[in-house]
Design an enzyme around this catalytic site. Structure first.
Site, PDB file in Angstrom:
ATOM      1  N   HIS A 516       0.832  -1.208   0.000  1.00  0.00           N
ATOM      2  CA  HIS A 516       0.000   0.000   0.000  1.00  0.00           C
ATOM      3  C   HIS A 516       0.865   1.256   0.000  1.00  0.00           C
ATOM      4  CE1 HIS A 516      -3.588   2.420   1.285  1.00  0.00           C
ATOM      5  NE2 HIS A 516      -2.625   3.181   1.766  1.00  0.00           N
ATOM      6  N   GLU A 517       1.801   1.324   0.942  1.00  0.00           N
ATOM      7  CA  GLU A 517       2.633   2.530   1.037  1.00  0.00           C
ATOM      8  C   GLU A 517       3.524   2.691  -0.188  1.00  0.00           C
ATOM      9  OE1 GLU A 517       1.796   4.611   3.078  1.00  0.00           O
ATOM     10  OE2 GLU A 517       0.602   3.335   4.376  1.00  0.00           O
TER      11      GLU A 517
END
Length: 725
Positions: A516-517
């Site tokens: 995600h990051e």
């Protein structure tokens, strides 16, 4: 699963006009007010002769920041004055473009300071952060409420669509689409911050803004300090149920606190969540859970309840000063959703099936409790523990077994592999780039032609000086106005640091967070725009999560798991049987996960849809709101108000719903690859780059999505993926 993120939230307060990160000219004057501001002693006044102009962390000291901020604010004021006092009629180049170029030194300092404030915090940094926050808020107020500056912006704004070919000045105002987008955004920002209010109203607004900024800083510091104050110290006899990796992580946490021979559970999610899942000691689970749930709500010096009450009241007053009914209407006027009703419709559409699924999960849990002879009631600190037993019973799936296959180095290789297959990127680790902590790693990022496009910093381990959670931010953002300025992007996580020589294992949930990051990071690295205000992740909250959440899907694909989910000891891939069980269990406990997320989003919306706020009792407010929606008692908010940094220390107030909004987009969007039967389909990846990752804020968001997907999004995939269809 939804993940906490900070997309440049920590640094946003410093980027007053999203000024460029062009290196400022070395100061020529030797006349300084203090020894500390001398050019020869302060690295912020020097040219950075490092690779990519990266910050020289080995030279920067805390004492350098305050004089640097003071000088940078003074320089920015001079630059703004020069724009205002320009005798030439206002046009895009001499007003809007010059505003974009102004504040280079301030941008440079802010990018370093606010990142370090969230990763290397101590008493000195916290005191400085409180001081700097006030300075920057006052400076922003003065800039955004500068009548002369707003007058020039408004003049250019009025000219933007003129077809009067008889006026040379109007012809100069003929702008391309990116310039029109920038002009609209800057003009809206001035109006949104009170530039067209009466003088006495502007003064009131400035006071409110400064107080809100101070409260936000205090909130974040309280949450960090209250978390840091808690530690659950264990003996060997207290470790029943924990895996070897979890025991090793707890031992490492104890050793870092000079508690040799002991074991420590902290309130970092990577520490406390596995403990709640696997510890057989119910009394200790209760202690850990209460410590986690009550961060900022312990009636001590770090208590955040009064801060919340004041901040919610001030936000409501500010919104009304600006002509809005309440803060939520103010915030969502500049979001994809457009209005609070749209966001609420989404949350309530998901809430009812989520509660129903959670109630089914609760019955499964109670069945297991009966089978095991448990006589106590099901409490919040029991849910994760018994849910793991249900998972194992129904799907023969053990999260501890899964974690053996998710090792940090393999997961780093996996996310780089996806970026290469989709966008042709390569990542070369560099050991010659200064870093602010020995655990930080740096990679040079190159495109398919071998051209460098920026640097990627990875800071993956928890420590006592670091805020909890996971987030992406930047030391410098991409732009082309001041030359080919390459981005310097950083990802932060809070994984448990293992004992020396041991592998860094993570849960499957942590692996999804890692992806995600990195999706946010790619949004910053692949940005290809001219103006810094429009670059990378500088977009509304309900759009910014889409690229990150779409990237999450790749680690869940069988071909990725077979290639990179390798056992940390044997290097063997997951068996076909284990992959099948993971797939079968993919929607298990999603009722719980959806309820805890949506509960937080509903409370966020409730706070910020109040037009009048008096004597707010935070605990009572949470209970009243969630009881009215029928929340199961055994599930609490994912982020209770007193540590809900997204909305009280970051930029997600009245916007936490954005994760769910973006999940509609990412679930539907990833189906574009699934429909091609190739998760790396070249044509789909090219559209993803063209319309999403490279565009920043240069294109209407609905237009961008349809450009990528070929149609409007639907909620079908979201409900299917969560098992709520």
């Amino acid at each position: 699963m939804l993940k906490k993120t900070r997309v440049a939230l920590v640094i946003s307060a410093g980027f007053l006009l999203n000024a460029c990160s062009k290196q400022p000219e070395q100061t020529q004057s030797n006349k300084v007010d203090t020894v500390e501001t001398a050019t020869v002693q302060n690295p912020f006044f020097q040219q950075w002769n490092t690779p990519f102009g990266a910050p020289p962390f080995d030279e920067i000291e805390t004492k350098h920041f305050l004089p640097a901020f003071e000088k940078a604010i003074a320089e920015h004021n001079k630059e703004i004055a020069a724009i205002v006092n320009n005798e030439q009629p206002a046009n895009f180049d001499n007003t809007i473009a010059e505003m974009e170029l102004a504040g280079a030194l301030l941008s440079r300092i802010s990018g370093v300071f606010f990142n370090l404030a969230s990763t290397e915090s101590n008493d000195e940094m916290q005191a400085l952060q409180r001081k700097v926050s006030g300075m920057l808020t006052r400076h922003r107020n003065e800039t955004r409420m500068n009548e002369g500056l707003y007058k020039r912006v408004a003049t250019v704004y009025k000219q933007r669509n003129s077809n009067d070919s008889n006026s040379e000045q109007i012809r100069k105002a003929e702008l391309n689409s990116e310039q029109i987008r920038l002009l609209d955004r800057i003009h809206r920002s001035f109006v949104h911050t009170g530039a067209n209010l009466a003088p006495e109203q502007r003064a009131d607004l400035a006071t409110i803004n400064e107080r809100i900024a101070a409260l936000a800083t205090e909130f974040g510091q309280n949450a960090l300090n209250d978390s840091r104050a808690f530690k659950l110290v264990l003996e060997e006899s207290d470790l029943a149920g924990l895996s070897t990796a979890q025991r090793d992580a707890a031992a490492a946490a104890a050793a870092a606190r000079d508690l040799s021979g002991k074991y420590v559970i902290t309130l970092n999610r990577a520490s406390v969540e596995p403990f709640l899942q696997f510890s057989e000691r119910r009394d200790l689970r209760e202690q850990a859970f209460n410590g986690w749930a009550k961060r900022g709500d312990n009636d001590n010096e770090f208590d955040n309840k009064a801060i919340i009450a004041e901040m919610v009241e001030l936000r409501a007053k500010r919104a009304q000063l600006l002509g809005y009914k309440h803060h939520s209407e103010y915030v969502l006027s500049n979001a994809m959703a457009g209005k609070p009703e749209t966001a609420m419709d989404l949350l309530l559409k998901v809430w009812e099936p989520a509660v129903a699924k959670a109630e089914q999960e609760r019955e499964w849990i109670k069945d297991i409790m009966v089978k095991e002879g448990a006589t106590h009631e099901l409490e919040p600190w029991d849910w994760r523990f018994y849910a793991e037993k249900v998972r194992k019973d129904k799907f023969n799936l053990d999260q501890g077994e899964i974690a053996e296959y998710f090792e940090l180095e393999n997961m780093l290789e996996a996310k780089f592999y996806v970026a290469n297959r989709l966008f042709g990127l390569t990542f070369e680790e560099r050991n010659d780039i200064p870093v602010y902590n020995p655990v930080v790693r740096v990679w040079e990022v190159k495109d398919s032609t071998g051209k460098s496009i920026g640097l990627f910093f990875g800071d993956y381990y928890a420590r006592s000086t670091k805020q909890s959670g996971a987030w992406m931010s930047a030391f410098r953002n991409q732009q082309k106005l001041a030359g080919d300025v390459k981005p310097l992007i950083v990802n932060n996580m809070n994984l448990n640091k293992p004992a020396e020589g041991e592998a860094t294992l993570m849960s499957y949930s942590d692996a999804v967070t890692l992806f995600h990051e990195f999706g946010h990071a790619l949004h910053g690295l692949l940005s290809n725009v001219t103006y810094p205000t429009l670059a990378g992740t500088s977009v509304p909250r309900d759009w910014v999560e889409f690229p990150a959440q779409l990237f999450e899907h790749f680690i869940a694909q069988p071909e990725m798991l077979k290639k990179f989910a390798l056992h940390h000891k044997t290097s063997k891939p997951m068996s076909a049987a284990l992959l099948t069980r993971i797939k079968q269990a993919s929607t298990f406990n999603q009722g719980f996960a959806t309820v805890e997320f949506t509960a937080s989003a509903l409370v966020d919306m409730a706070y910020h849809q109040m037009s009048e706020v008096k004597n707010l009792d935070v605990r009572d407010f949470e209970n009243t709101v969630l009881s009215s929606y029928g929340k199961p008692e055994e599930i609490i908010m994912r982020h209770r108000s007193t540590h809900f940094g997204h909305i009280f220390a970051g930029g997600y107030s009245s916007a936490y719903y954005a994760y769910m909004w973006s999940e509609i987009l990412d679930a539907d969007g990833f189906d574009a690859f699934i429909e091609k039967k190739n998760i790396f389909d070249k044509e789909t990846a090219e559209r993803l780059y063209k319309f999403i990752y490279s565009r920043g804020d240069t294109l209407d968001y609905f237009e961008a999505y349809e450009g990528f997907r070929g149609r409007k999004p639907t909620t079908d995939a979201l409900l299917r993926n969560r098992g709520l269809d």
